[in-house]
Write a protein that holds these residues in place. Structure first.
Motif, PDB file in Angstrom:
ATOM      1  N   PRO A 146      88.432  51.538   4.495  1.00 59.55           N
ATOM      2  CA  PRO A 146      88.844  51.292   6.478  1.00 59.55           C
ATOM      3  C   PRO A 146      86.530  51.401   6.515  1.00 59.55           C
ATOM      4  O   PRO A 146      86.213  52.181   5.698  1.00 59.55           O
ATOM      5  CB  PRO A 146      89.215  52.623   7.219  1.00 59.55           C
ATOM      6  N   ILE A 147      85.769  50.924   7.038  1.00 61.53           N
ATOM      7  CA  ILE A 147      84.670  51.311   8.237  1.00 61.53           C
ATOM      8  C   ILE A 147      84.887  52.285   8.949  1.00 61.53           C
ATOM      9  O   ILE A 147      85.205  52.464   9.895  1.00 61.53           O
ATOM     10  CB  ILE A 147      84.011  49.949   8.509  1.00 61.53           C
ATOM     11  N   VAL A 148      84.569  53.893   8.631  1.00 64.31           N
ATOM     12  CA  VAL A 148      83.737  54.882   9.749  1.00 64.31           C
ATOM     13  C   VAL A 148      82.669  55.252   9.725  1.00 64.31           C
ATOM     14  O   VAL A 148      82.150  54.620   8.664  1.00 64.31           O
ATOM     15  CB  VAL A 148      84.663  55.857   8.298  1.00 64.31           C
ATOM     16  N   GLU A 149      82.701  56.013  10.857  1.00 57.87           N
ATOM     17  CA  GLU A 149      81.516  56.395  11.422  1.00 57.87           C
ATOM     18  C   GLU A 149      81.395  57.582  10.237  1.00 57.87           C
ATOM     19  O   GLU A 149      81.770  58.292   9.810  1.00 57.87           O
ATOM     20  CB  GLU A 149      81.444  57.701  12.829  1.00 57.87           C
ATOM     21  N   ILE A 150      79.847  57.535   9.629  1.00 59.82           N
ATOM     22  CA  ILE A 150      79.216  58.829   9.246  1.00 59.82           C
ATOM     23  C   ILE A 150      78.542  60.469   9.830  1.00 59.82           C
ATOM     24  O   ILE A 150      78.375  60.057  10.824  1.00 59.82           O
ATOM     25  CB  ILE A 150      77.586  58.099   8.309  1.00 59.82           C
ATOM     26  N   ASP A 151      79.569  61.069   9.038  1.00 62.35           N
ATOM     27  CA  ASP A 151      78.907  62.271   9.902  1.00 62.35           C
ATOM     28  C   ASP A 151      77.706  63.162   9.830  1.00 62.35           C
ATOM     29  O   ASP A 151      77.263  62.746   8.771  1.00 62.35           O
ATOM     30  CB  ASP A 151      80.305  63.057   9.888  1.00 62.35           C
ATOM     31  N   GLU A 152      77.253  63.204  11.082  1.00 58.68           N
ATOM     32  CA  GLU A 152      76.202  64.149  10.559  1.00 58.68           C
ATOM     33  C   GLU A 152      76.092  64.882  10.003  1.00 58.68           C
ATOM     34  O   GLU A 152      74.713  65.058   8.652  1.00 58.68           O
ATOM     35  CB  GLU A 152      75.785  64.956  12.622  1.00 58.68           C
ATOM     36  N   ASP A 153      77.384  66.164   9.209  1.00 61.09           N
ATOM     37  CA  ASP A 153      76.528  67.192   7.901  1.00 61.09           C
ATOM     38  C   ASP A 153      77.483  66.225   6.621  1.00 61.09           C
ATOM     39  O   ASP A 153      76.996  66.599   5.644  1.00 61.09           O
ATOM     40  CB  ASP A 153      78.291  67.550   7.992  1.00 61.09           C
ATOM     41  N   ASP A 154      76.958  64.825   6.749  1.00 62.72           N
ATOM     42  CA  ASP A 154      77.427  63.925   5.281  1.00 62.72           C
ATOM     43  C   ASP A 154      76.477  64.021   4.872  1.00 62.72           C
ATOM     44  O   ASP A 154      74.998  63.914   4.940  1.00 62.72           O
ATOM     45  CB  ASP A 154      77.753  62.656   5.783  1.00 62.72           C
ATOM     46  N   PRO A 155      76.577  64.729   3.226  1.00 64.21           N
ATOM     47  CA  PRO A 155      75.319  64.973   2.610  1.00 64.21           C
ATOM     48  C   PRO A 155      74.138  63.224   2.422  1.00 64.21           C
ATOM     49  O   PRO A 155      73.093  64.231   2.292  1.00 64.21           O
ATOM     50  CB  PRO A 155      75.953  64.384   1.150  1.00 64.21           C
ATOM     51  N   VAL A 156      74.724  62.442   2.351  1.00 67.13           N
ATOM     52  CA  VAL A 156      73.449  60.545   2.632  1.00 67.13           C
ATOM     53  C   VAL A 156      72.580  61.516   3.965  1.00 67.13           C
ATOM     54  O   VAL A 156      71.095  60.729   3.581  1.00 67.13           O
ATOM     55  CB  VAL A 156      74.110  59.973   2.607  1.00 67.13           C
ATOM     56  N   MET A 157      72.586  62.313   4.734  1.00 68.84           N
ATOM     57  CA  MET A 157      71.966  62.849   5.964  1.00 68.84           C
ATOM     58  C   MET A 157      71.329  63.921   5.812  1.00 68.84           C
ATOM     59  O   MET A 157      69.823  63.978   6.602  1.00 68.84           O
ATOM     60  CB  MET A 157      72.768  63.053   7.343  1.00 68.84           C
ATOM     61  N   HIS A 158      70.898  64.907   4.721  1.00 68.81           N
ATOM     62  CA  HIS A 158      70.435  65.926   4.261  1.00 68.81           C
ATOM     63  C   HIS A 158      70.173  66.022   2.541  1.00 68.81           C
ATOM     64  O   HIS A 158      69.592  66.473   2.635  1.00 68.81           O
ATOM     65  CB  HIS A 158      70.938  66.949   4.426  1.00 68.81           C
ATOM     66  N   VAL A 159      70.033  65.185   2.534  1.00 69.89           N
ATOM     67  CA  VAL A 159      70.103  65.169   0.914  1.00 69.89           C
ATOM     68  C   VAL A 159      68.641  65.333   0.709  1.00 69.89           C
ATOM     69  O   VAL A 159      67.673  65.647  -0.643  1.00 69.89           O
ATOM     70  CB  VAL A 159      70.672  63.408  -0.272  1.00 69.89           C
TER      71      VAL A 159
END
Length: 297
Positions: free
Chosen positions: A206-219
């Motif tokens: 599925p295509i899903v929303e990326i969460d704010e706390d996903d590592p890609v947002m803070h790496v």
């Protein structure tokens, strides 16, 4: 169409493009002078000899260029990281028609500016890209060279069309640990075109929303997904930024989907006084996060 032709020719062979342009100007100038005079006798036009010489030189140059491998098309890696851009065919319902070229949007300016920023903002040994795109890589899904590059960028995927064979190759690339970033497509119609080919790649993911706390947002940088990166002409009316993605079985992001935004324009116009600098800075941060994530996850 003329502009599209010259742009493609300039990318594929800058020397040949200059030769043909000069040939065209020379013939046009000679013809204008010749026709403005009274025809006293039938003779070979004055422009024929120099035009033929230039044409012969151009053909010889093109043959020489044809013998020289172009590293942009499937060249082996020569650095730790290359900007790799996906080439694809246009969908039948594309607003660009079926003549192709949507994948070239913002090329090579986006690569030129972004790679300079990546080398300044990280310790990645990235290959700089020149004005003609040398240093970057143009990737075909029919070539196994794709597996040499951990990060792949696709522009205007609201225009793309992947065959069954291409979809299988992209699926294999992503399952092996590759990372795809898609960008610059807007509205429900373009979304449906994108999804149609993406479902050939992953019919079961599925295509899903990326969460704010996903590592890609803070790496590397802490980025705000509520920010909408505009194109050079601004934000499309009624559009909302959507940061979506596809994850693998170990919950790692493998496809980053930037919907209703245009990071390519933000990179491309990094040196323009007419594009907001804060949006370019934000687009650089997102790109760095995607790249570092793709090389560490």
């Amino acid at each position: 169409r003329t502009i599209c032709f010259w742009r493609k020719l300039w990318i594929l062979s800058p020397r040949l493009a200059l030769i043909i342009r000069r040939l065209y100007k020379t013939i046009a100038k000679r013809m204008k002078l010749h026709l403005s005079k009274h025809r006293r006798k039938r003779a070979v036009p004055a422009y024929t000899v120099p035009a033929c010489l230039i044409l012969l030189f151009g053909l010889c140059s093109s043959l020489v260029n044809a013998q020289t491998p172009d590293s942009r098309f499937g060249g082996a890696p020569t650095a730790e990281f290359h900007f790799a851009r996906l080439m694809y065919s246009n969908a039948p319902g594309s607003r660009r028609g079926r003549r192709g070229g949507a994948w070239m949007t913002d090329y090579p300016d986006a690569e030129y500016y972004l790679m300079d920023g990546v080398n300044r903002m990280t310790r990645i040994e990235g290959e700089l890209v020149d004005y003609y795109g040398h240093g970057g890589r143009l990737i075909s899904l029919e070539d196994d060279q794709i597996f040499d590059f951990p990060w792949l960028y696709a522009a205007e995927v609201g225009q793309w069309s992947l065959s069954t064979k291409e979809a299988a190759q992209l699926r294999e690339y992503l399952n092996r640990g590759g990372f795809l970033m898609v960008d610059d497509f807007w509205g429900e119609y373009e979304w449906q075109i994108f999804v149609q080919s993406m479902q050939r790649v992953f019919p079961d993911r599925p295509i899903v929303e990326i969460d704010e706390d996903d590592p890609v947002m803070h790496v590397v940088f802490d980025v705000d997904k509520s920010t909408q990166i505009p194109g050079m002409n601004g934000i499309r009316f009624g559009s909302e930024p959507q940061w979506r993605g596809i994850y693998d079985d170990k919950d790692r992001l493998i496809v980053a989907i930037n919907f209703n935004m245009d990071m390519g324009d933000a990179w491309e116009h990094a040196g323009s006084p007419y594009y907001p600098a804060e949006m370019t800075a934000m687009a650089y941060r997102f790109a760095v996060n995607y790249i570092i994530y793709s090389m560490t996850h």
